[in-house]
Write an enzyme that holds these catalytic residues in place. Structure first.
Site, PDB file in Angstrom:
ATOM      1  N   HIS A   1       3.536   6.475  -7.025  1.00 51.29           N
ATOM      2  CA  HIS A   1       2.737   7.584  -7.557  1.00 51.29           C
ATOM      3  C   HIS A   1       3.631   8.822  -7.657  1.00 51.29           C
ATOM      4  O   HIS A   1       3.591   9.566  -8.650  1.00 51.29           O
ATOM      5  CB  HIS A   1       1.546   7.850  -6.624  1.00 51.29           C
ATOM      6  CG  HIS A   1       0.475   8.702  -7.229  1.00 51.29           C
ATOM      7  ND1 HIS A   1      -0.664   9.048  -6.535  1.00 51.29           N
ATOM      8  CD2 HIS A   1       0.357   9.291  -8.436  1.00 51.29           C
ATOM      9  CE1 HIS A   1      -1.436   9.800  -7.300  1.00 51.29           C
ATOM     10  NE2 HIS A   1      -0.834   9.970  -8.455  1.00 51.29           N
TER      11      HIS A   1
ATOM     12  N   HIS B   1       1.867   4.583  -2.888  1.00 47.99           N
ATOM     13  CA  HIS B   1       2.004   6.037  -2.764  1.00 47.99           C
ATOM     14  C   HIS B   1       3.359   6.493  -3.315  1.00 47.99           C
ATOM     15  O   HIS B   1       3.455   7.493  -4.032  1.00 47.99           O
ATOM     16  CB  HIS B   1       1.898   6.454  -1.292  1.00 47.99           C
ATOM     17  CG  HIS B   1       0.517   6.449  -0.739  1.00 47.99           C
ATOM     18  ND1 HIS B   1      -0.533   7.092  -1.361  1.00 47.99           N
ATOM     19  CD2 HIS B   1       0.003   5.895   0.398  1.00 47.99           C
ATOM     20  CE1 HIS B   1      -1.635   6.938  -0.634  1.00 47.99           C
ATOM     21  NE2 HIS B   1      -1.329   6.212   0.425  1.00 47.99           N
TER      22      HIS B   1
ATOM     23  N   HIS C   1       0.830  -1.206   0.000  1.00 51.60           N
ATOM     24  CA  HIS C   1       0.000   0.000   0.000  1.00 51.60           C
ATOM     25  C   HIS C   1       0.868   1.261   0.000  1.00 51.60           C
ATOM     26  O   HIS C   1       0.703   2.148  -0.847  1.00 51.60           O
ATOM     27  CB  HIS C   1      -0.914  -0.015   1.230  1.00 51.60           C
ATOM     28  CG  HIS C   1      -1.783   1.202   1.374  1.00 51.60           C
ATOM     29  ND1 HIS C   1      -3.125   1.187   1.076  1.00 51.60           N
ATOM     30  CD2 HIS C   1      -1.507   2.468   1.803  1.00 51.60           C
ATOM     31  CE1 HIS C   1      -3.638   2.396   1.296  1.00 51.60           C
ATOM     32  NE2 HIS C   1      -2.666   3.187   1.744  1.00 51.60           N
ATOM     33  N   GLU C   2       1.807   1.337   0.940  1.00 52.86           N
ATOM     34  CA  GLU C   2       2.642   2.533   1.046  1.00 52.86           C
ATOM     35  C   GLU C   2       3.561   2.677  -0.162  1.00 52.86           C
ATOM     36  O   GLU C   2       3.834   3.797  -0.612  1.00 52.86           O
ATOM     37  CB  GLU C   2       3.463   2.498   2.345  1.00 52.86           C
ATOM     38  CG  GLU C   2       2.629   2.487   3.618  1.00 52.86           C
ATOM     39  CD  GLU C   2       1.665   3.663   3.728  1.00 52.86           C
ATOM     40  OE1 GLU C   2       1.940   4.732   3.115  1.00 52.86           O
ATOM     41  OE2 GLU C   2       0.633   3.528   4.410  1.00 52.86           O
TER      42      GLU C   2
END
Length: 690
Positions: A487, A484, A480-481
């Site tokens: 991105h 980020h 999940h992290e």
């Protein structure tokens, strides 16, 4: 010595058997499974300062960095006000934003994560100084007029590229929500309210994480060992939701959530201050102000989304709670009433019983190095990107356990840096999170300012005999992290004001949540999930059980996130009680104030629905674009170009529409979330039989 050779050197003969067994791992996998052997030789290596900022070799350097940013701000404000309207206006505004953000973002990270209190305090002072300057700039009439002169010239605006036009409009939006259109007296009031909000936000965040204390004699002796002790007091700093003892869970819930009068007053003032500011600058409520520019756009859309979701889940939520009640009655027939402190525990018990999900069975397959190798392999397949471990310079990192990764594209070269602060240490935030330290942007000399981010986790340190082993939940959080982080890395926006995760909140979580789908797909896991000792791959049947187990009590878990409300002339506890009865399904417990522990009220004020809406978008992207082939390079490139590349430089719903080739409705969002909860029994049976 190259990075690869340095990493391979840790595998030399003479190390423990663990390191010989993992010699087939890639350099990045080996780097994260090995214990850090860094030597801080300050006599032969000069201290370059935190993140390579020369002034930050000591806490006092923050004052110098802050002063330099403020001087640069004065120069750029003068330049913006004197320049003729055109693209130079937007570039100057972005340089101004970059000058302040490069200090504020770095300080924002240091104030919560640096182990040295002196660094944290210096960073906090810098945050306040920069934040105050930003609020003053947002009400600077001359600066605003320089931008307005551009926006009012339709011929010049039409000649600009879409990203430049959007960034200009976003800067004007910042002026508008700060009250630039108000009289001088009211502008000053807006500045004062914003400055006061900075203080209140910090007070609430600090208070929300402080433990509550109770005298030892007030609790039964046989449960004291579950909590930390301080003299004659017991400190309770969390809900202990996974404790098997019903009494431990209940007491932790009642004590940890017991209302703190001072913090209640802080929250009440914070909400009133937010609402007063929103009204002052022309909005009906803080929610109306906060949601402008998001995918949802208005509180009405958010409420429609949440109400539709609640309606569709109500029967299944009731069924989930009934299963939990039955399980509690089975395990504790004398106290069978289901209470809020029971939900996380008994939903976990039901998952474990139905699917035999025991984290210790999975952890040997999820060594940290293997997971990092898996991420590297996934990014190479989808985007042609590799993660390469680098040795930080002396003073560059704040703890010897921090790893530094260079993100390198096969044709574009170096894209940026990720600092991995993965391991637990005292005084470090327990919540996994992502920090932007420096945003990417196009420089006047033709080069690109490389983005820098930090990923903050709280994993156990590797032991001499074994690497750090992750539970399935830890592994998903890592993915999940890293979503980020990528991105930020894969965006190539012209302006740092819209780089990477600087986008609408309800879109910012899409890339990270999409990574959770990759993290639970057997074809992706098959690339890296293997036993750290034997090399045996994780059986597909175990992957299937893990995926299906998430759907057990999924409706009730989703309902936990459906909390939303507008400021009213009532206490926050009264509002919470009403919302809990309407949207949750388990009773409010008297003399508790859950809202005082909900730190997301700061970063996600009026936007906590974002996780659910982002999950809906991620679900649609996964099913339509990646479910058939999660390692498809063509689809990975399309995803980068349509969604990741733009950061906040494109309207979020247009990015979703570009990826899905259709514009989803609120009903589509709800259907995507509900369909994710449907069990795939056919696949489960086939995999189990196999």
């Amino acid at each position: 010595m190259s990075a690869c050779k340095r990493l391979l050197a840790v595998l030399r003969p003479g190390r423990s058997p663990l390191f010989r067994r993992v010699a087939t791992w890639s350099p990045v996998g080996a780097a994260f499974n090995a214990r850090q052997q860094r030597k801080l030789d300050l006599f032969h290596r000069s201290n370059v300062g935190l993140f390579g900022v020369p002034e930050l070799t000591c806490p006092d350097g923050f004052a110098a960095v802050g002063e330099r940013a403020l001087r640069e701000t004065e120069r750029l404000v003068e330049k913006a006000c004197q320049s003729l309207p055109g693209i130079i206006t937007v570039k100057t505004f972005d340089q101004l934003s970059d000058s302040l953000c490069r200090v504020a973002d770095l300080a924002d990270f240091v104030k919560v994560a640096h182990p040295d209190p002196a660094f944290r305090e210096a960073a906090e002072r810098t945050c306040v100084n920069i934040g105050t300057m930003v609020e003053k700039l947002n009400t600077n009439v001359d600066l605003c007029n320089s931008l307005k002169n551009l926006l009012d010239k339709s011929d010049i605006m039409a000649s600009l590229d879409p990203e430049t036009r959007r960034v200009a409009e976003l800067f004007m939006f910042d002026f508008e929500i700060s009250g630039i259109h108000l009289s001088e007296e009211k502008r000053k009031e807006a500045v004062n309210l914003n400055v006061r909000l900075l203080d209140l936000n910090n007070e609430f965040l600090v208070g929300s994480h402080l433990p509550n204390k109770i005298e030892k004699r007030m609790l039964p002796d046989h449960i004291h060992h579950h909590f930390s002790k301080e003299g004659n007091y017991i400190q309770i700093g969390g809900l202990h939701a996974e404790a098997t003892d019903d009494l431990v869970r209940e007491l932790a819930y009642r004590i940890f959530l017991y209302p703190n009068t001072s913090l209640l007053q802080t929250l009440e003032e914070l909400l009133k201050c937010r609402n007063k500011l929103a009204n002052l600058v022309g909005y009906e409520s803080y929610a109306n102000r906060a949601l402008k520019g998001t995918m949802a756009k208005s509180p009405e859309t958010v409420m429609k989304f949440l109400q539709l979701l609640t309606d569709q889940l109500s029967a299944r939520t009731a069924q989930d709670f009934e299963m939990m009640r039955a399980m509690k009655a089975k395990l504790n027939p004398r106290n069978a009433e289901l209470m809020p402190w029971d939900h996380p525990y008994f939903s976990g018990v039901l998952r474990a019983e139905r699917f035999n999900i025991e984290p210790s069975l999975y952890s040997p397959f999820f060594s940290l190095g293997a997971c990092m190798e898996g991420l590297n392999s996934l990014f190479t397949e989808l985007y042609g990107v590799s993660l390469m471990a680098e040795e930080p310079s002396a003073g560059e990192v704040w703890s010897e356990d921090v790893r530094k990764l260079a993100v390198v594209h096969e044709t574009e070269g170096l894209l940026g840096y990720i600092y991995c602060d993965f391991f637990h240490r005292p005084d470090k935030p327990h919540q996994d999170c992502h920090f932007t330290i420096r945003g990417g942007r196009q420089l006047d000399n033709g080069q690109y300012q490389l983005p820098v981010v930090v990923l903050l986790l709280s994993l156990p340190l590797p032991r001499k005999s074994a690497p750090t082993l992750l539970t399935p939940g830890m592994m998903e959080n890592l993915f999940h992290e890293m979503g980020h982080a990528m991105h930020s890395m894969l965006g190539r926006t012209r302006y740092q004001h819209v780089t990477g995760t600087r986008c609408a909140t309800d879109f910012a979580e899409v890339p990270s949540i999409l990574m959770e789908y990759f993290a639970t797909d057997h074809r992706v896991l098959n690339q890296f999930a293997r036993h750290y000792q034997t090399g045996q791959p994780l059986p597909k049947s175990m992957v299937t059980r893990l995926c299906e187990s998430k759907k057990v009590c999924g409706a009730a878990d989703t309902q936990l996130q459906v909390f939303h409300g507008k400021p009213q002339d009532r206490s926050t506890t009264d509002i919470l009680k009403d919302l809990q009865e309407k949207f949750y399904g388990l009773p409010y417990v008297p003399n508790t104030a859950w809202q005082l522990r909900f730190s997301h009220l700061i970063g996600y004020g009026a936007k906590y629905y974002s996780y659910l809406m982002s999950r809906a978008v991620a679900s649609m992207v996964w099913k339509q674009c990646f479910l058939k082939d999660p390692l498809n390079r063509e689809m990975g490139e399309r995803y980068r170009q349509e969604m990741l590349a733009h950061g906040g430089g494109k309207e979020p719903m247009l990015m979703v529409e570009g990826m899905l080739q259709r514009r989803p409705t609120v009903e589509d969002f709800v259907d995507a979330l509900v369909s994710d909860l449907n069990p795939d029994f056919e696949t489960f049976i086939m995999d189990s039989e196999a």
